[in-house]
Design a protein around this motif. Structure first.
Motif, mmCIF file in Angstrom:
data_model
loop_
_atom_site.group_PDB
_atom_site.id
_atom_site.type_symbol
_atom_site.label_atom_id
_atom_site.label_comp_id
_atom_site.label_asym_id
_atom_site.label_seq_id
_atom_site.Cartn_x
_atom_site.Cartn_y
_atom_site.Cartn_z
ATOM 1 N N GLY A 1 84.772 59.621 12.534
ATOM 2 C CA GLY A 1 84.243 58.952 11.351
ATOM 3 C C GLY A 1 85.122 57.879 10.756
ATOM 4 O O GLY A 1 84.833 57.380 9.669
ATOM 5 N N LYS A 2 86.169 57.483 11.462
ATOM 6 C CA LYS A 2 87.010 56.421 10.903
ATOM 7 C C LYS A 2 87.781 55.695 12.001
ATOM 8 O O LYS A 2 88.023 56.233 13.077
ATOM 9 C CB LYS A 2 87.965 56.952 9.840
ATOM 10 C CG LYS A 2 88.921 58.010 10.319
ATOM 11 C CD LYS A 2 89.707 58.580 9.152
ATOM 12 C CE LYS A 2 90.479 59.809 9.602
ATOM 13 N NZ LYS A 2 91.156 60.451 8.513
ATOM 14 N N CYS A 3 88.140 54.481 11.675
ATOM 15 C CA CYS A 3 88.964 53.671 12.560
ATOM 16 C C CYS A 3 89.831 52.764 11.699
ATOM 17 O O CYS A 3 89.318 52.024 10.858
ATOM 18 C CB CYS A 3 88.091 52.821 13.489
ATOM 19 S SG CYS A 3 89.064 51.684 14.509
ATOM 20 N N LYS A 4 91.129 52.854 11.900
ATOM 21 C CA LYS A 4 92.042 51.917 11.239
ATOM 22 C C LYS A 4 92.343 50.809 12.237
ATOM 23 O O LYS A 4 92.631 51.069 13.406
ATOM 24 C CB LYS A 4 93.337 52.601 10.798
ATOM 25 C CG LYS A 4 94.277 51.633 10.060
ATOM 26 C CD LYS A 4 95.493 52.332 9.497
ATOM 27 C CE LYS A 4 96.538 52.447 10.556
ATOM 28 N NZ LYS A 4 97.848 52.884 10.069
ATOM 29 N N VAL A 5 92.236 49.579 11.773
ATOM 30 C CA VAL A 5 92.559 48.412 12.588
ATOM 31 C C VAL A 5 93.824 47.799 11.999
ATOM 32 O O VAL A 5 93.909 47.569 10.790
ATOM 33 C CB VAL A 5 91.407 47.386 12.576
ATOM 34 C CG1 VAL A 5 91.773 46.163 13.394
ATOM 35 C CG2 VAL A 5 90.118 48.020 13.101
ATOM 36 N N GLU A 6 94.804 47.554 12.866
ATOM 37 C CA GLU A 6 96.064 46.939 12.444
ATOM 38 C C GLU A 6 96.281 45.693 13.295
ATOM 39 O O GLU A 6 96.209 45.754 14.524
ATOM 40 C CB GLU A 6 97.218 47.929 12.615
ATOM 41 C CG GLU A 6 98.510 47.447 12.043
ATOM 42 C CD GLU A 6 99.613 48.512 12.067
ATOM 43 O OE1 GLU A 6 100.726 48.196 11.626
ATOM 44 O OE2 GLU A 6 99.370 49.641 12.541
ATOM 45 N N ILE A 7 96.521 44.576 12.628
ATOM 46 C CA ILE A 7 96.612 43.284 13.311
ATOM 47 C C ILE A 7 97.890 42.560 12.897
ATOM 48 O O ILE A 7 98.200 42.466 11.711
ATOM 49 C CB ILE A 7 95.394 42.389 12.954
ATOM 50 C CG1 ILE A 7 94.074 43.085 13.297
ATOM 51 C CG2 ILE A 7 95.504 41.032 13.652
ATOM 52 C CD1 ILE A 7 92.836 42.373 12.762
ATOM 53 N N TRP A 8 98.577 42.035 13.885
ATOM 54 C CA TRP A 8 99.694 41.124 13.671
ATOM 55 C C TRP A 8 99.958 40.405 14.981
ATOM 56 O O TRP A 8 99.438 40.797 16.018
ATOM 57 C CB TRP A 8 100.935 41.856 13.163
ATOM 58 C CG TRP A 8 101.684 42.665 14.184
ATOM 59 C CD1 TRP A 8 102.831 42.290 14.849
ATOM 60 C CD2 TRP A 8 101.370 43.983 14.663
ATOM 61 N NE1 TRP A 8 103.223 43.300 15.701
ATOM 62 C CE2 TRP A 8 102.342 44.345 15.610
ATOM 63 C CE3 TRP A 8 100.345 44.885 14.385
ATOM 64 C CZ2 TRP A 8 102.328 45.561 16.270
ATOM 65 C CZ3 TRP A 8 100.338 46.101 15.050
ATOM 66 C CH2 TRP A 8 101.322 46.429 15.971
ATOM 67 N N THR A 9 100.720 39.355 14.923
ATOM 68 C CA THR A 9 101.066 38.616 16.134
ATOM 69 C C THR A 9 102.345 39.211 16.695
ATOM 70 O O THR A 9 103.421 39.051 16.121
ATOM 71 C CB THR A 9 101.193 37.108 15.828
ATOM 72 O OG1 THR A 9 99.913 36.651 15.341
ATOM 73 C CG2 THR A 9 101.576 36.320 17.068
ATOM 74 N N HIS A 10 102.199 39.918 17.791
ATOM 75 C CA HIS A 10 103.311 40.667 18.381
ATOM 76 C C HIS A 10 104.475 39.764 18.782
ATOM 77 O O HIS A 10 105.632 40.146 18.612
ATOM 78 C CB HIS A 10 102.810 41.465 19.591
ATOM 79 C CG HIS A 10 101.829 42.535 19.232
ATOM 80 N ND1 HIS A 10 100.511 42.257 18.895
ATOM 81 C CD2 HIS A 10 101.960 43.876 19.142
ATOM 82 C CE1 HIS A 10 99.883 43.382 18.625
ATOM 83 N NE2 HIS A 10 100.733 44.388 18.765
ATOM 84 N N LYS A 11 104.180 38.577 19.302
ATOM 85 C CA LYS A 11 105.248 37.675 19.790
ATOM 86 C C LYS A 11 106.233 37.288 18.699
ATOM 87 O O LYS A 11 107.386 36.990 18.995
ATOM 88 C CB LYS A 11 104.641 36.405 20.387
ATOM 89 C CG LYS A 11 103.909 36.627 21.674
ATOM 90 C CD LYS A 11 104.825 36.423 22.835
ATOM 91 C CE LYS A 11 104.005 36.500 24.114
ATOM 92 N NZ LYS A 11 104.809 36.601 25.276
ATOM 93 N N ILE A 12 105.765 37.239 17.451
ATOM 94 C CA ILE A 12 106.655 36.849 16.349
ATOM 95 C C ILE A 12 106.868 37.986 15.356
ATOM 96 O O ILE A 12 107.566 37.811 14.371
ATOM 97 C CB ILE A 12 106.157 35.577 15.627
ATOM 98 C CG1 ILE A 12 104.808 35.825 14.954
ATOM 99 C CG2 ILE A 12 106.106 34.391 16.575
ATOM 100 C CD1 ILE A 12 104.389 34.730 13.980
ATOM 101 N N ASN A 13 106.223 39.135 15.624
ATOM 102 C CA ASN A 13 106.284 40.284 14.717
ATOM 103 C C ASN A 13 105.999 39.874 13.276
ATOM 104 O O ASN A 13 106.715 40.230 12.351
ATOM 105 C CB ASN A 13 107.616 41.030 14.815
ATOM 106 C CG ASN A 13 107.513 42.408 14.167
ATOM 107 O OD1 ASN A 13 106.439 42.979 14.074
ATOM 108 N ND2 ASN A 13 108.634 42.914 13.698
ATOM 109 N N GLY A 14 104.944 39.089 13.136
ATOM 110 C CA GLY A 14 104.536 38.616 11.818
ATOM 111 C C GLY A 14 103.089 38.168 11.866
ATOM 112 O O GLY A 14 102.400 38.361 12.866
ATOM 113 N N LEU A 15 102.639 37.567 10.790
ATOM 114 C CA LEU A 15 101.250 37.142 10.677
ATOM 115 C C LEU A 15 101.085 35.645 10.918
ATOM 116 O O LEU A 15 101.895 34.846 10.444
ATOM 117 C CB LEU A 15 100.705 37.489 9.290
ATOM 118 C CG LEU A 15 100.626 38.977 8.959
ATOM 119 C CD1 LEU A 15 100.211 39.178 7.507
ATOM 120 C CD2 LEU A 15 99.668 39.689 9.904
#
Length: 116
Positions: free
Chosen positions: A79-93
Motif C-alpha cells: 500500500g505504499k511506495c517511497k520514491v527518492e530522487i537525486w543525481t548520483h554522479k554529483i550526489n546532489g540535485l
C-alpha cells in the motif's frame, strides 16, 4: 509548460547541484508531498489501496525513468511506495531530478482517486 513536460538531461558529473534557493523554488512547483530529505534528496511517499497498485506504480515510473535515463530509488511495501530522487554522479540535485519527480506525480494520477 509543467516540470513533467521537460526532458531529463543525463549528468556526467562535474556540474554543481542546483543552489538551495533554486531547489526550494522547484520544490514549490512540484507541489504537495515532495520534500528534500536530510541527505539532500527529493522524496515522496505515495499511498495505494494495496500492494498490486503500489507495484503497478513502481513499474510505470520505472518505465519512465528508463526512457529518461534517470533512475530513482524505490522503497515498495504493502500500500505504499517511497520514491527518492537525486543525481548520483554529483550526489546532489539537478533540475532533471525535479522533472522526474513531476513525471512520477503524473504517473500517480490514475491511482489518486482509488488511493484516496
Amino acid at each position: 509548460m509543467s516540470l513533467a513536460d521537460n526532458k531529463c538531461v543525463p549528468c556526467r558529473g562535474g556540474v554543481p547541484p542546483v543552489p538551495a534557493d533554486r531547489a526550494q523554488a522547484l520544490l514549490t512547483e512540484l507541489g504537495r508531498g515532495w520534500s528534500i530529505n536530510t541527505q539532500g534528496h527529493l522524496e515522496r511517499l505515495y499511498t495505494f489501496k494495496d500492494f498490486a497498485q503500489a507495484l503497478a506504480f513502481v513499474n510505470k515510473v520505472g518505465a519512465v525513468a528508463e526512457a529518461e535515463g534517470h533512475h530513482p530509488d524505490f522503497y515498495l511495501a504493502w500500500g505504499k511506495c517511497k520514491v527518492e530522487i537525486w543525481t548520483h554522479k554529483i550526489n546532489g540535485l539537478t533540475e532533471s531530478d525535479f522533472y522526474l519527480a513531476a513525471k512520477a506525480d503524473r504517473e500517480f494520477e490514475p491511482f489518486r482517486t482509488v488511493a484516496a
